[in-house]
Scaffold this active site. Sequence first.
Site, short mmCIF file in Angstrom:
data_model
loop_
_atom_site.label_atom_id
_atom_site.label_comp_id
_atom_site.label_asym_id
_atom_site.label_seq_id
_atom_site.Cartn_x
_atom_site.Cartn_y
_atom_site.Cartn_z
N GLY A 103 -4.12 7.14 -2.27
CA GLY A 103 -3.13 7.91 -3.03
C GLY A 103 -3.79 8.89 -3.97
O GLY A 103 -3.43 10.09 -4.00
N HIS B 44 -1.16 2.40 15.49
CA HIS B 44 -2.37 2.52 14.68
C HIS B 44 -3.00 1.12 14.58
O HIS B 44 -2.91 0.45 13.57
CB HIS B 44 -1.99 3.04 13.30
CG HIS B 44 -3.16 3.30 12.41
ND1 HIS B 44 -4.25 4.05 12.79
CD2 HIS B 44 -3.42 2.92 11.14
CE1 HIS B 44 -5.11 4.11 11.79
NE2 HIS B 44 -4.64 3.43 10.78
N1 LIG Z 1 -2.28 4.98 8.01
C1 LIG Z 1 -3.58 5.03 7.89
O1 LIG Z 1 -4.27 5.61 8.72
C2 LIG Z 1 -4.24 4.39 6.69
C3 LIG Z 1 -5.55 4.76 6.32
C4 LIG Z 1 -6.11 4.18 5.18
C5 LIG Z 1 -5.38 3.24 4.44
N2 LIG Z 1 -4.13 2.89 4.86
C6 LIG Z 1 -3.31 1.92 4.11
O2 LIG Z 1 -2.87 2.54 2.90
C7 LIG Z 1 -2.62 1.54 1.93
C8 LIG Z 1 -3.33 1.94 0.64
O3 LIG Z 1 -4.74 1.91 0.81
P1 LIG Z 1 -5.71 2.14 -0.47
O4 LIG Z 1 -7.08 2.10 0.06
O5 LIG Z 1 -5.24 3.30 -1.25
O6 LIG Z 1 -5.41 0.80 -1.28
P2 LIG Z 1 -5.60 0.57 -2.85
O7 LIG Z 1 -5.57 -0.90 -3.06
O8 LIG Z 1 -6.76 1.36 -3.36
O9 LIG Z 1 -4.28 1.22 -3.49
C9 LIG Z 1 -3.00 0.69 -3.31
C10 LIG Z 1 -2.22 0.95 -4.59
O10 LIG Z 1 -0.86 0.54 -4.38
C11 LIG Z 1 -0.39 0.08 -5.63
N3 LIG Z 1 0.84 -0.73 -5.48
C12 LIG Z 1 0.95 -2.01 -5.07
N4 LIG Z 1 2.26 -2.37 -5.11
C13 LIG Z 1 2.96 -1.30 -5.55
C14 LIG Z 1 4.34 -1.08 -5.80
N5 LIG Z 1 5.26 -2.04 -5.60
N6 LIG Z 1 4.70 0.13 -6.26
C15 LIG Z 1 3.80 1.11 -6.48
N7 LIG Z 1 2.46 0.95 -6.26
C16 LIG Z 1 2.06 -0.25 -5.80
C17 LIG Z 1 -1.56 -0.73 -6.19
O11 LIG Z 1 -1.44 -0.94 -7.60
C18 LIG Z 1 -2.75 0.17 -5.80
O12 LIG Z 1 -3.10 1.06 -6.86
C19 LIG Z 1 -3.11 0.23 2.55
O13 LIG Z 1 -2.01 -0.48 3.10
C20 LIG Z 1 -4.05 0.68 3.64
O14 LIG Z 1 -4.18 -0.27 4.67
C21 LIG Z 1 -3.56 3.45 5.95
#
Ligand SMILES: NC(=O)c1ccc[n+]([C@@H]2O[C@H](COP(=O)([O-])OP(=O)(O)OC[C@H]3O[C@@H](n4cnc5c(N)ncnc54)[C@H](O)[C@@H]3O)[C@@H](O)[C@H]2O)c1
Length: 309
Positions: A14, A175
């Site tokens: 994010g 995916h």
């Molecule tokens: N689609 C893709 O190709 C792809 C690629 C990379 C990561 N991802 C996915 O993206 C997601 C995020 O990955 P990341 O590396 O940023 O993880 P991360 O742990 O660094 O960040 C996730 C964030 O979500 C927040 N969060 C949790 N619950 C929440 C809620 N109810 N409301 C608001 N925020 C909330 C957490 O506090 C954290 O800051 C994971 O599920 C990961 O598997 C998907």
Amino acid sequence: MQHKVTVVGAGNVGATTAQRIAEHELADVVMVDVAADLAAGKALDMMEAAPVLGFNATIEGGGDYAPTAGSDVVVVTAGLARKPGMSRDDLVSKNTEIIREVVARVVERSPETILIMVTNPLDAMCEIARRVSGFPRQRVFGMAGVLDAARMRYFIAAELKVSVEDVDAFVLGGHGDTMVPLPRYATVNGIPLPQLLPADRIEAINQRTRNGGIEIVNYYKQGSAYYAPSAAVYDMVAAILHDKKKILPCAVYLEGEYGLHGLFVGVPVKLGRRGVEQVIELELTPEEKAALDQSAEAVRGLVASLPAS
Ligand SMILES: NC(=O)c1ccc[n+]([C@@H]2O[C@H](COP(=O)([O-])OP(=O)(O)OC[C@H]3O[C@@H](n4cnc5c(N)ncnc54)[C@H](O)[C@@H]3O)[C@@H](O)[C@H]2O)c1
């Protein structure tokens, strides 16, 4: 800026997405996270780079959804990421809860927005977002194929020692481990990949592409990839806000295309200001179609196992 983009989840994917959008002056960005101070602090830190880098977009962060109102695009990255030994599907129950809450809150304030889902397991989280938002498929879809294809493109460029700019590739399907790299549709400045590499080298690239996510997880130990994922999201947001009509592989709700009904699967689509403006149907060989069907079955099984609302 003319546009507003909300990024839910100020974690690795994010925050890096917010940074890319603001630094390119694509839109003003609102980051929301349950960890409100984390979002506020990262937003402030990024804004303090603005005088040095010279960008005029604003980034604000916190736990409140009020500033998200009227967003043109909402990117959802909230949720848990994988650790070594976990599959994307292991994340399903906790992330389902999070996505239900987050999507309801953003959609209430931005009923006309375009939702780009990122949270894993991606195809299942797209389905949750579709159900909660009630949005048509044009305005709710997922990022995966752009990332998977970018990995494949990089591996091809590295193998052939050519510019990444010349390499195009497509990856279809869910995916997950069953994603379907399509080397027949990969080209190097128009030259089909099978004319440039023997079959065994191509298969090695296909396999490394399928394992692209876990390769990074195994390096990081904590957390999963985010530089390439955020670049992929940026590409999709730019295609939408600049109405580029780019053809990109996205997780989209199929309504008969590729013989598949009522489920999110990665296929090429045309992305423009209205979101998914067209689903592109490629001609597939019987083997490619069988691989896509198998991948779709894996998504269907996961969706069937989703906790009831
Ligand atoms: N689609 C893709 O190709 C792809 C690629 C990379 C990561 N991802 C996915 O993206 C997601 C995020 O990955 P990341 O590396 O940023 O993880 P991360 O742990 O660094 O960040 C996730 C964030 O979500 C927040 N969060 C949790 N619950 C929440 C809620 N109810 N409301 C608001 N925020 C909330 C957490 O506090 C954290 O800051 C994971 O599920 C990961 O598997 C998907």
